[in-house]
Scaffold this motif. Structure first.
Motif, short mmCIF file in Angstrom:
data_model
loop_
_atom_site.label_atom_id
_atom_site.label_comp_id
_atom_site.label_asym_id
_atom_site.label_seq_id
_atom_site.Cartn_x
_atom_site.Cartn_y
_atom_site.Cartn_z
N LYS A 3 0.85 -1.12 -0.03
CA LYS A 3 -0.11 -0.14 -0.14
C LYS A 3 0.93 1.24 0.05
O LYS A 3 0.60 2.12 -0.61
N GLN A 4 1.96 1.29 0.64
CA GLN A 4 2.82 2.36 0.74
C GLN A 4 3.40 2.82 -0.70
O GLN A 4 3.55 3.95 -0.90
N LYS A 5 4.09 1.75 -1.21
CA LYS A 5 4.48 2.00 -2.78
C LYS A 5 3.69 2.32 -3.56
O LYS A 5 3.71 3.38 -4.35
N SER A 6 2.23 1.91 -3.32
CA SER A 6 1.12 2.24 -4.30
C SER A 6 0.93 3.75 -4.26
O SER A 6 0.66 4.52 -5.01
N ARG A 7 0.86 4.16 -2.85
CA ARG A 7 0.70 5.61 -2.83
C ARG A 7 1.65 6.44 -2.98
O ARG A 7 1.39 7.52 -3.60
N ASN A 8 2.93 6.21 -2.84
CA ASN A 8 4.11 6.87 -3.34
C ASN A 8 3.78 7.01 -4.64
O ASN A 8 4.09 8.25 -5.27
N ILE A 9 3.80 6.08 -5.58
CA ILE A 9 3.65 5.99 -7.02
C ILE A 9 2.50 6.86 -7.37
O ILE A 9 2.59 7.97 -8.28
N ARG A 10 1.38 6.79 -6.55
CA ARG A 10 0.22 7.83 -6.98
C ARG A 10 0.36 9.23 -6.67
O ARG A 10 0.14 10.13 -7.57
N ASN A 11 1.25 9.52 -5.59
CA ASN A 11 1.57 11.00 -5.20
C ASN A 11 2.48 11.47 -6.16
O ASN A 11 2.52 12.75 -6.69
N ILE A 13 2.89 10.55 -9.52
CA ILE A 13 2.16 10.93 -10.74
C ILE A 13 1.26 12.15 -10.66
O ILE A 13 1.15 12.89 -11.51
N ILE A 14 0.48 12.30 -9.33
CA ILE A 14 -0.24 13.39 -9.47
C ILE A 14 0.58 14.73 -9.33
O ILE A 14 0.43 16.00 -10.02
#
Length: 172
Positions: A3-11, A13-14
Motif C-alpha cells: 500500500k505504501q509503494k502504491s501511494r508513493n507512485i500515485r503521489n 504521478i499527481i
C-alpha cells in the motif's frame, strides 16, 4: 505491491501532472500576452509611446487682432527638435489640445517622405512628450514635420482635414 509503494507512485504521478498543468498554463499565458503586445506594436508601425490623458502643449492659445481667443482646431507648432545619433526616441510634444472637438492621428516624418512614427487616435487632451521612432537617424539636420490628420469624434471616425507643422530636426 504494498500500500505504501502504491501511494508513493500515485503521489508522484499527481505531482507530475500538476507540474505539467502549471507549466502548460504559464506557457499559454505568455503566448497570449505576446500576441497582445504584437497587435499593439503593429498598430503603431512597430513602436508605441506612452500616451498621457492629461497632455498639455503648454502654449498660449491663438488670439485674433482684438485679443479674443480664436475658434477652430488648435494645431501644436514646433521650430526645432534635437536628438542624438542612434537614439530611438525624440523628445517632442505631440498631441491633441484639450480644447479641440476632433481627434488627431499624428505622423512624424521627414520631408523626403520617411515616416518615423504614426500615433493611434489621440482624443482631445491626449498626447506624449517623448516619441518612439521606428528607425534611427544619422548625424545631420533634417527638414521634418508632424502631420495632424483630424478625425471626427463620431462612430464612423471620418477623416477630416489635415495640417502640417514643419520644423528642423537636428541629430548630433
Amino acid at each position: 505491491m504494498t500500500k505504501q509503494k502504491s501511494r508513493n507512485i500515485r503521489n508522484i504521478i499527481i505531482a507530475f501532472l500538476l507540474a505539467v498543468i502549471i507549466v502548460g498554463s504559464a506557457v499559454l499565458v505568455m503566448m497570449i500576452l505576446s500576441d497582445r503586445n504584437t497587435e499593439q506594436e503593429n498598430d503603431n508601425q512597430g513602436v508605441a509611446g506612452i500616451i498621457s490623458d492629461n497632455w498639455d502643449p503648454n502654449v498660449s492659445k491663438p488670439q485674433d487682432d482684438n485679443g479674443r481667443q480664436q475658434k477652430g482646431t488648435q494645431i501644436p507648432g514646433y521650430s526645432t527638435a534635437v536628438m542624438n545619433e542612434g537614439d530611438m526616441t525624440l523628445k517632442i510634444s505631440i498631441g491633441n489640445p484639450k480644447e479641440n472637438t476632433v481627434g488627431f492621428i499624428a505622423t512624424l516624418k521627414l520631408m523626403d517622405g520617411t515616416v518615423l512614427y504614426t500615433s493611434p487616435l489621440l482624443n482631445p487632451g491626449q498626447g506624449m512628450e517623448e516619441v518612439p521612432l521606428n528607425q534611427t537617424l544619422s548625424k545631420g539636420t533634417y527638414d521634418a514635420e508632424v502631420c495632424y490628420q483630424c478625425v471626427a469624434m463620431d462612430e464612423e471616425q471620418s477623416l477630416l482635414n489635415a495640417a502640417e507643422s514643419a520644423f528642423q530636426l537636428i541629430v548630433n
